[in-house]
Design an enzyme around this catalytic site. Structure first.
Site, PDB file in Angstrom:
ATOM      1  N   GLU A 186      44.676  -7.499 -11.554  1.00  0.00           N
ATOM      2  CA  GLU A 186      44.934  -7.588 -10.115  1.00  0.00           C
ATOM      3  C   GLU A 186      43.828  -6.909  -9.316  1.00  0.00           C
ATOM      4  O   GLU A 186      44.063  -6.011  -8.503  1.00  0.00           O
ATOM      5  CB  GLU A 186      46.301  -7.006  -9.773  1.00  0.00           C
ATOM      6  CG  GLU A 186      47.457  -7.806 -10.342  1.00  0.00           C
ATOM      7  CD  GLU A 186      48.821  -7.336  -9.889  1.00  0.00           C
ATOM      8  OE1 GLU A 186      49.767  -8.136  -9.893  1.00  0.00           O
ATOM      9  OE2 GLU A 186      48.955  -6.137  -9.534  1.00  0.00           O
ATOM     10  N   GLU A 199      51.866 -13.266 -14.179  1.00  0.00           N
ATOM     11  CA  GLU A 199      52.944 -12.290 -14.003  1.00  0.00           C
ATOM     12  C   GLU A 199      53.972 -12.818 -13.018  1.00  0.00           C
ATOM     13  O   GLU A 199      53.624 -13.394 -11.987  1.00  0.00           O
ATOM     14  CB  GLU A 199      52.420 -10.959 -13.449  1.00  0.00           C
ATOM     15  CG  GLU A 199      51.612 -10.114 -14.384  1.00  0.00           C
ATOM     16  CD  GLU A 199      51.248  -8.775 -13.744  1.00  0.00           C
ATOM     17  OE1 GLU A 199      51.973  -8.325 -12.823  1.00  0.00           O
ATOM     18  OE2 GLU A 199      50.237  -8.191 -14.156  1.00  0.00           O
TER      19      GLU A 199
END
Length: 644
Positions: free
Chosen positions: A143, A300
């Protein structure tokens, strides 16, 4: 096959738990596991001292269990020894405050010290596992930019100046681009330029946009540096997890996508939004756009509640399957969850997982098994592509430029307007495309709030309409060029001739104020003092001022929405202009290749006309598909199959 995977933070658990977990992963049909995402302090406990014993063991257990690796480089968060020895690595906020360790991503993207240590670690990991037979995918960092996208430290200032020299060449060109003649901001040399740190007043908006561009490029540069090291040791594909979601805006992923071997996204329902489910569909469509229409992976998502919203809501029974298959319907070939086993400690201990704190004797575990079984029945869907004949233009640069400090109304936020336009499609599947894209294959294109647009990007929309297409452009579009310079001569600037209107003045509305339309409906937030040149009015306010216009242009037509229309009125306008047939709120229908996904979000059965074979039940469908309340059905359409 449609893959099922998860993150496994095995470092939290003892080896006896690892063995239990691998057995349960096999039971749940997990085929891909991400490890070493946050592994730096475990595998390099002291500088230059490496310990791979635990990582070796868990990789061996997963491999023996037939589970593939999504292998992290381990660099997403620096170990305490690094920031202790080199505090210059720590990020600095706009007000000059240093952000310290204790959370994650406590590093500056432009720090040469961090880069040196991170790449050394990547080299060790890639050399050790680069040809491991279980390796499926490399996962660079994690991320990128979730917390540290914008850093204002001295290293960032130096890197920003280098970036600006590369973009503008001369300080005179920078002064022109930034409009520094105003407020005595003219620079005489690049060394005088700083990041847009906190100031006593609003800051230079062109400088702010350029700093966003630089910051996105700096993080992409870090990705490229890690990927370059990996490629010296491994031929496996490389990616990182994007964050195409409502609360992350700092990376221009259009500029990142070409560097990814696989497009991967993280997405979590955001209950701070008015319509989290619609945002899920939008994010999936945008991720597919980044993938160029090809299948992508959901790196995710959550089985239930997250841990980082003010109110972290559990999913309702059946919602896990509906949410996951919405991503599949819109192009995902892999569904992965954060995380496998719910943590007992740490900042995310209340984040849901595939294996909850209460264990396998739970409704959530049974839903995980149900999802696994459903994905197993949808294997033939993998590799197919979503069909859409409507497009929506999306721009991170317009997001940055719209949501700046000094603007006509703080209530006009870019993503709000994009989401409103997307919802106005009424469930009609849309491709999300970058400004300047070839639009020729679409019968209609929606252009919401494209505030910042280049001449070439505006010309692409003009050519599309001239060639026979229909464009629907909403307010605050075409206003500034890429230097954030207002296009003079009347709004909407770049689209004035195409739309056949001139807006003489913006007239934003105060909160709670509504302007009624003739014949019903109203506008909030925004209105404009608009006159027609070649367009005709399709809707007006009660005083006769046009609010929706239509202009014939070439072989096509361009519609303009000049106010913040209520949802029902906006949907009606889009349906008239684009020829769309909105579905009901409760029934989401998406076609992916020859497969029709029908997702029932309501508490009653719904019907859908289709002929073929339903894959989840194995039943033939002869003209009318019944989808039970809260369920999903996927039909291989018979007529399409015969034509193929």
């Amino acid at each position: 096959m449609i893959g099922l995977g998860c993150d496994y933070n095995f470092e939290q658990w003892s080896p006896d738990v690892w063995r239990e977990d691998v057995a349960l992963m096999r039971e749940a049909g997990v085929g891909l596991v991400a490890v070493n995402v946050f592994g730096w302090s475990a595998i390099e406990p002291r500088p230059g001292e490496y310990d791979f014993a635990a990582l070796d063991e868990i990789i061996g257990l997963l491999h023996d269990g037939g589970i593939r690796l999504n292998l992290g480089t381990g660099t997403s968060s620096a170990p305490p020894w690094l920031t202790h020895r080199h505090p210059s690595v720590l990020p600095v906020t706009a007000d000059g405050t240093t952000r310290f360790p204790g959370g994650r991503q406590a590093w500056c993207p432009s720090s040469p010290v961090f880069r040196e240590h991170a790449l050394r670690l990547v080299g060790q990991v890639a050399a050790r596992y680069g040809d491991h037979p279980a390796l499926e995918l490399w996962h660079v960092s994690n991320e990128l930019g979730c917390h540290n996208a914008l850093c204002y430290c001295e290293a960032s200032a130096d890197a920003f100046r280098v970036w600006l020299r590369g973009r503008y060449g001369t300080i005179a060109s920078l002064n022109t681009a930034w409009g520094t003649a105003f407020w005595s901001q003219r620079y005489s040399e690049f060394d005088e330029v700083l990041p847009p740190r906190s100031a006593l007043s609003v800051r230079n908006p062109a400088q702010l946009v350029d700093f966003q561009r630089f910051s996105s490029d700096a993080l992409l540069g870090h990705y490229r540096a890690e990927a370059s090291v990996i490629r010296k040791h491994s031929a496996a594909p490389i990616t990182t997890n994007f964050m195409v979601t409502a609360h992350i805006r700092n990376q221009d992923y259009w500029s990142w996508a070409a560097d990814m071997d696989v497009i991967a996204n993280d997405h979590y329902l955001d209950h701070r939004l008015a319509d989290p489910r619609a945002e899920l569909s939008f994010a999936a469509d945008l991720t597919r756009g980044l993938a160029g229409g090809r299948p992508w992976m959901l790196m995710e998502t959550a089985t239930g509640a997250v841990n980082w919203q003010p109110h972290n809501l559990a999913k309702e029974p059946g919602q896990l399957l509906r949410n996951a298959l919405t991503h599949v319907a819109r192009g995902a070939d892999t569904i992965c969850f954060f995380q496998w086993r719910a943590s007992a400690q740490g900042a995310e201990k209340f984040h849901s997982a595939m294996l909850p704190h209460a264990g396998t004797g739970t409704a959530l575990w049974r839903e995980v098994l149900e999802l696994s079984a459903a994905l197993g029945k949808l294997g033939e869907v993998a590799g197919s592509t979503v069909q859409a004949d409507v497009a929506l233009v999306f721009s991170w640069e317009s997001w940055w430029a719209t949501d700046t400090e000094a603007r006509p109304s703080q209530d006009v936020r870019y993503l709000d307007q994009v989401h409103a336009a997307y919802r106005a499609l009424g469930g009609v599947t849309a491709d999300i495309v970058a400004p300047g894209s070839d639009l020729s294959r679409y019968r209609a294109v929606i252009v919401p709030c494209l505030h910042m647009v280049s001449d070439d990007e505006a010309a692409a929309i003009r050519r599309y309409v001239e060639g026979g297409g229909t464009a629907v452009i909403t307010f605050y579009s075409g206003i500034v060029d890429p230097d954030d310079r207002v296009r003079l001569g009347g709004y909407p600037g770049a689209f004035r001739e195409l739309l056949g209107v001139v807006v003489e003045e913006f007239a934003p509305l105060l909160p709670g104020h509504e302007l009624p339309l003739k014949g019903g409906g109203h506008a909030t937030v925004w209105s404009e003092r608009l006159r027609l040149t070649t367009a005709t009015a399709e809707a007006t306010y009660e005083d006769g001022t046009p609010v929706v216009t239509r202009n014939a242009f070439g072989a096509g037509e361009a519609w303009y929405v000049a106010g913040g229309l209520d949802a029902e009125t906006l949907q009606s306008v889009v349906a008239r202009a684009a020829g769309t047939r909105p579905s009901t709120v409760s029934k989401e229908v998406v076609r992916r290749g020859e497969y029709v996904f029908v997702i029932n979000h309501s508490d009653r059965d719904v019907e859908h006309p289709v002929v073929g074979t339903e894959l989840l039940t194995g039943r033939a469908v002869d003209g009318e598909l019944s989808v039970p309340a809260g369920a999903v059905r996927v039909v291989r359409e018979q007529s399409q199959r015969k034509e193929a």
